[in-house]
Enzyme design. Structure first.
Site, PDB file in Angstrom:
ATOM      1  N   CYS A 112     -71.463 -69.036  23.276  1.00  0.00           N
ATOM      2  CA  CYS A 112     -71.661 -67.604  23.011  1.00  0.00           C
ATOM      3  C   CYS A 112     -73.139 -67.203  23.043  1.00  0.00           C
ATOM      4  O   CYS A 112     -73.447 -66.013  23.092  1.00  0.00           O
ATOM      5  CB  CYS A 112     -71.034 -67.210  21.681  1.00  0.00           C
ATOM      6  SG  CYS A 112     -69.273 -67.518  21.627  1.00  0.00           S
ATOM      7  N   HIS A 241     -74.276 -60.272  19.861  1.00  0.00           N
ATOM      8  CA  HIS A 241     -73.063 -60.942  20.345  1.00  0.00           C
ATOM      9  C   HIS A 241     -71.882 -60.376  19.563  1.00  0.00           C
ATOM     10  O   HIS A 241     -71.950 -60.206  18.340  1.00  0.00           O
ATOM     11  CB  HIS A 241     -73.183 -62.453  20.126  1.00  0.00           C
ATOM     12  CG  HIS A 241     -71.898 -63.184  20.324  1.00  0.00           C
ATOM     13  ND1 HIS A 241     -71.121 -63.009  21.454  1.00  0.00           N
ATOM     14  CD2 HIS A 241     -71.236 -64.076  19.544  1.00  0.00           C
ATOM     15  CE1 HIS A 241     -70.037 -63.765  21.341  1.00  0.00           C
ATOM     16  NE2 HIS A 241     -70.081 -64.419  20.202  1.00  0.00           N
ATOM     17  N   ASN A 271     -64.121 -60.988  21.556  1.00  0.00           N
ATOM     18  CA  ASN A 271     -65.286 -61.861  21.724  1.00  0.00           C
ATOM     19  C   ASN A 271     -65.226 -62.489  23.122  1.00  0.00           C
ATOM     20  O   ASN A 271     -64.370 -63.330  23.393  1.00  0.00           O
ATOM     21  CB  ASN A 271     -65.255 -62.942  20.639  1.00  0.00           C
ATOM     22  CG  ASN A 271     -66.422 -63.926  20.738  1.00  0.00           C
ATOM     23  OD1 ASN A 271     -67.128 -63.967  21.746  1.00  0.00           O
ATOM     24  ND2 ASN A 271     -66.612 -64.716  19.704  1.00  0.00           N
TER      25      ASN A 271
END
Ligand code: ACO
Length: 314
Positions: A112, A241, A271
């Site tokens: 990520c 993020h 996500n």
């Protein structure tokens, strides 16, 4: 005179198929109410047969168009992904051919935090003069490594791609960046797949990930601002993020940044790992929230753990 790496174009793409929380609640023991309250996610886009390269191609063409750059003018392609199309060759080389570029191209894996690591790497090439126009991509098909029967992870992730074109400039661009990794957190978040067991899925200790993300990203943002002699009130936008709305709002609260100055795409995107920051950036650039001259803070954290932040003038 200092040479800056400046974002001159952004692009993004989401696969058309949407999976809502209500859809998920038909196959696993969960509900829209639980997912919305605990994560802020309402839906996610999921690939059918598209690959990370397919998603990236559309995002990249949008970014190149905005930047008014032809693929054959690129000096380098860095492709951040956790879900490459193949073990080899690098997905970056598949994309290079798909868009008609001829420059060096490589993949970067930092889960990520992948886009933050890739953009920081690209900046170094520009600062040293080794490259002048670089394509940086985050593209993921995380739905392929999610166990759709595991309600603790299946609710979180989505697929998508975002891209930026970075160019050397006398005008201000990336002002500061910092990267960190700490492999001791392996057991908090991993895909336990060593290429022998092909059916590896995401395994996560959600509470642990949550606490580490809030602590590390809040401290890092404070450090970044201090090192630039800036205060959080000077930021026009934070583009974090997109992992969980409670992680994002806890960081914003600690930094005293109002949520109106935070770009949040989580509800619609879920996500999307390495794609989440460039996706959110492109959405906010194209809807007019982020404008030229604005000061932005990017922040990302992912498995490893690896995390980092970039402060820039757009
Ligand atoms: N639906 C309904 N109930 C659920 C679900 C679900 N999908 N998942 C778990 N529960 C239950 C649990 O079994 C537990 O039940 P119990 O109290 O009877 O034992 C209860 O809900 C609470 O579970 P917790 O795990 O404590 O819930 P929490 O508030 O921590 O939320 C979550 C879980 C959403 C995963 C949260 O910890 C989180 O978002 N962590 C961060 C994870 C993350 O962002 N990962 C992404 C990868 S890394 C990154 O991008 C930074």
């Amino acid at each position: 005179m200092r040479k800056f790496a400046r974002i001159i174009g952004t692009g993004s793409y989401l696969p058309p198929k949407i999976l809502t929380n209500d859809d998920l609640s038909k196959t696993i023991d969960t509900s829209d109410k639980w997912i919305s309250a605990r994560t802020g996610i309402k839906q996610r886009h999921i690939v059918t047969d598209e690959s990370a390269c397919d998603l990236a191609k559309v995002a990249v063409n949008n970014a190149l168009e905005m930047a008014e750059v032809n693929a054959n003018e690129l000096d380098l392609i860095i492709f951040a992904t956790t879900t490459p199309d193949k073990i080899f060759p690098a997905t970056a080389t598949l994309l290079q051919t798909a868009i008609g570029a001829t420059c060096p191209a490589f993949d970067l894996q930092s889960v990520c935090a992948g886009f933050i690591f890739a953009l920081t790497t690209a900046e170094q090439y520009i600062k040293t003069g080794a490259a002048n126009k670089i394509l940086v991509i985050g593209s993921e098909t995380l739905s392929r490594i999610v166990d759709w029967q595991d309600r603790t992870t299946a609710i979180l992730f989505g697929d998508g791609a975002g891209a930026v074109v970075l160019a050397g400039s006398k005008e201000r661009g990336i002002l500061h960046s910092k990267l960190f990794s700490d492999g001791r957190y392996l057991s908090a978040l991993q895909v336990d797949n060593n290429y022998i067991n092909e059916t590896g899925f995401i395994q996560m200790k959600g509470n642990e990930v949550f606490k580490i993300a809030v602590n590390q990203l809040s401290s890092l943002a404070e450090e970044m601002l201090k090192e630039c002699n800036m205060s959080a009130s000077q930021l026009d936008w934070m583009v974090p993020h997109q992992a969980n709305i409670r992680i994002i709002s806890a960081i914003a609260k600690r930094l005293k940044i109002p949520m109106e100055k935070v770009v949040v795409t989580l509800a619609k995107h879920g996500n999307t790992s390495a794609a989440s920051i460039p996706l959110a950036l492109d959405v906010a650039v194209r809807d007019g929230r982020i404008q030229r001259g604005h000061t932005l803070l990017f922040e990302g954290i992912g498995a490893g753990f690896s995390w980092g932040s970039i402060l820039l003038e757009f």
